[in-house]
Scaffold this active site. Structure first.
Site, PDB file in Angstrom:
ATOM      1  N   HIS A   1       0.940  -1.248   0.035  1.00  0.00           N
ATOM      2  CA  HIS A   1       0.276  -0.149  -0.113  1.00  0.00           C
ATOM      3  C   HIS A   1       0.752   0.961   0.230  1.00  0.00           C
ATOM      4  O   HIS A   1       0.660   1.923  -0.750  1.00  0.00           O
ATOM      5  CB  HIS A   1      -1.086  -0.145   1.289  1.00  0.00           C
ATOM      6  CG  HIS A   1      -1.692   1.417   1.361  1.00  0.00           C
ATOM      7  ND1 HIS A   1      -3.023   1.610   1.166  1.00  0.00           N
ATOM      8  CD2 HIS A   1      -1.081   2.214   1.921  1.00  0.00           C
ATOM      9  CE1 HIS A   1      -3.636   3.044   1.009  1.00  0.00           C
ATOM     10  NE2 HIS A   1      -2.057   3.361   2.047  1.00  0.00           N
ATOM     11  N   GLU A   2       1.686   1.459   0.705  1.00  0.00           N
ATOM     12  CA  GLU A   2       2.999   2.174   0.979  1.00  0.00           C
ATOM     13  C   GLU A   2       3.448   2.690  -0.577  1.00  0.00           C
ATOM     14  O   GLU A   2       3.746   4.067  -0.580  1.00  0.00           O
ATOM     15  CB  GLU A   2       3.634   2.050   2.376  1.00  0.00           C
ATOM     16  CG  GLU A   2       2.603   2.462   3.248  1.00  0.00           C
ATOM     17  CD  GLU A   2       1.821   3.538   3.717  1.00  0.00           C
ATOM     18  OE1 GLU A   2       2.336   4.308   3.124  1.00  0.00           O
ATOM     19  OE2 GLU A   2       0.876   3.278   4.436  1.00  0.00           O
TER      20      GLU A   2
ATOM     21  N   HIS B   1       1.670   4.433  -2.959  1.00  0.00           N
ATOM     22  CA  HIS B   1       1.418   5.585  -2.857  1.00  0.00           C
ATOM     23  C   HIS B   1       3.302   6.528  -3.795  1.00  0.00           C
ATOM     24  O   HIS B   1       2.968   7.402  -4.261  1.00  0.00           O
ATOM     25  CB  HIS B   1       2.195   6.662  -1.712  1.00  0.00           C
ATOM     26  CG  HIS B   1       0.743   6.022  -0.710  1.00  0.00           C
ATOM     27  ND1 HIS B   1      -0.779   7.066  -1.025  1.00  0.00           N
ATOM     28  CD2 HIS B   1       0.386   5.844   0.587  1.00  0.00           C
ATOM     29  CE1 HIS B   1      -1.410   6.793  -0.519  1.00  0.00           C
ATOM     30  NE2 HIS B   1      -1.516   5.957   0.813  1.00  0.00           N
TER      31      HIS B   1
ATOM     32  N   GLU C   1      -5.784   7.141  -0.855  1.00  0.00           N
ATOM     33  CA  GLU C   1      -5.661   5.891  -0.172  1.00  0.00           C
ATOM     34  C   GLU C   1      -6.746   4.507  -0.468  1.00  0.00           C
ATOM     35  O   GLU C   1      -6.519   3.115  -0.737  1.00  0.00           O
ATOM     36  CB  GLU C   1      -6.918   6.460   1.360  1.00  0.00           C
ATOM     37  CG  GLU C   1      -5.604   6.972   2.414  1.00  0.00           C
ATOM     38  CD  GLU C   1      -4.733   6.737   2.013  1.00  0.00           C
ATOM     39  OE1 GLU C   1      -4.568   5.490   2.259  1.00  0.00           O
ATOM     40  OE2 GLU C   1      -3.400   7.395   2.823  1.00  0.00           O
TER      41      GLU C   1
END
Length: 296
Positions: A140-141, A144, A213
Site C-alpha cells: 500500500h505504501e 503511494h 487511499e
C-alpha cells in the site's frame, strides 16, 4: 504485474493543484492590497523558500516529526527482503526504510520521487501483523510511491501551511504590518481571509487524500494479488487503534495524512477532518477488487 494508470487520481491531482494555485494567488493578492508598503518580492521570496524546503526536505521533516529512524538491512533483514521483493513486483527502486518507535501500529511513505522515497513502519505493527498482512501494508505504501501522490500531498499542504502560520503567529502581523500601527483593520481582514483560505485548502486536500487511499489500496491488491491480506491488516490495525492510549496517538496525530490508518486521539479538531475514507468503504472496495482478480 500490469499497473494501470489511475486516471481518477491523476485528474484529481491536477484539479487540486490548479485550484490550490488559484487560491494561493488570490491570497497573495489580498496581502499585497492590504499591505501595499510590503514588497511583492518579499512575499514571493518567502513563498519560494518555503516551497523549496517542502520539496527537497519533506521526507526529512516527516521523519523528524515522527521520530523515525532510517535502518540498515543488517538491523531488520526480513523487513528489507520483503520491501525488496515488493519493489521488484512493482518495478520500483529500493527505497530507504525507517522504523518508528510507537505503540500505534501504522506505516507511511514519504519522499519527493521514487528515487528519494522512504517507507516507514512502527515497531508495533511488525509485532501485530502476519507476514502476508505486513506485505499488503508495505505494498500500500509503495503504491503511494508508484502513484507519485506523496509529493502532491506535501506540496498541496503548502497553501494551508501559510494560511495556518498567519492565523497563529504574530510574526506575520509584525512582518506585514511593519511600523504602521494604523493598519489594524487591514490585518484583521487578512486574518479572516487566512481562515477562509485554510478551510478551503484543507477541504481540497482532504478530498484528494481520501481518493488516494482507495488508489493505494487497489495498488496493494495488484502488487500482492492478495486483497484479503490488506483487509485483514486494516481490521487488525483499526481494532488495535481503539485500545492504544490517546496520549500515544496524540503524539503522532500530525502525520495522519501519511498513515495507512489515521491515529485519532478524539481530543482534537482533527477528528472532524478525516484524511482517510471510512474503513468499511475501503474494505468493500477491496472485496470488489478481489472478485475482479479471481475473474481474471
Amino acid at each position: 504485474m500490469e499497473w494501470k494508470r489511475d486516471w481518477g487520481l491523476t485528474t484529481r491531482v491536477l484539479l487540486t493543484g490548479f485550484l490550490l494555485f488559484i487560491l494561493y494567488l488570490a491570497f497573495m493578492t489580498v496581502l499585497v492590497v492590504f499591505f501595499p508598503g510590503v514588497s511583492i518580492w518579499l512575499i514571493v521570496g518567502l513563498a519560494v523558500v518555503m516551497g523549496f524546503i517542502q520539496y527537497f526536505f519533506s521526507d526529512k521533516l516527516v521523519l523528524w516529526t515522527t521520530h523515525s529512524r532510517i535502518i540498515t538491512d543488517d538491523e531488520y533483514p526480513e523487513l528489507h527482503r520483503t520491501v525488496e521483493k515488493l519493489c521488484h513486483e512493482a518495478d520500483l527502486p529500493m527505497p530507504k526504510i525507517a522504523i518508528m518507535q510507537s505503540p500505534v501500529p501504522n506505516a507511511f511513505a514519504t519522499g519527493r520521487s521514487p528515487k528519494h522515497a522512504v517507507v516507514a513502519c512502527t515497531d508495533s505493527i511488525l509485532r501485530l501483523l502476519t507476514k502476508d498482512e505486513l506485505e499488503a501494508v508495505l505494498a500500500h505504501e509503495l503504491s503511494h510511491v508508484k502513484n507519485r501522490d506523496i509529493l502532491t500531498m506535501t506540496m498541496a499542504s503548502f497553501v494551508a501551511m501559510i494560511a495556518s502560520m498567519i492565523m497563529q503567529s504574530f510574526f506575520f502581523s509584525a512582518l506585514f504590518g511593519g511600523n504602521n500601527r494604523d493598519n489594524g483593520a487591514g490585518w484583521i481582514v487578512v486574518w479572516i481571509v487566512s481562515i477562509i483560505v485554510y478551510a478551503l485548502s484543507t477541504l481540497l486536500i482532504l478530498a484528494l487524500s481520501r481518493y488516494r487511499e482507495f488508489a493505494a489500496d487497489r495498488g496493494s491488491a495488484l502488487i500482492t494479488r492478495n486483497p484479503q491480506a490488506l483487509i485483514s491488516a486494516l481490521n487488525k490495525i483499526s481494532g488495535r487503534m481503539e485500545v492504544v492510549p490517546p496520549q500515544a496517538k496524540a503524539k503522532v496525530e500530525g502525520a495522519n495524512a501519511f498513515f495507512i490508518i489515521p491515529a485519532l486521539s478524539g481530543n482534537t479538531i482533527m477528528e472532524l477532518f478525516s484524511t482517510h475514507p471510512p474503513i468499511e468503504k475501503r474494505i468493500a472496495a477491496l472485496e470488489k477488487i478481489g472478485i475482479e482478480l479471481r475473474g481474471n
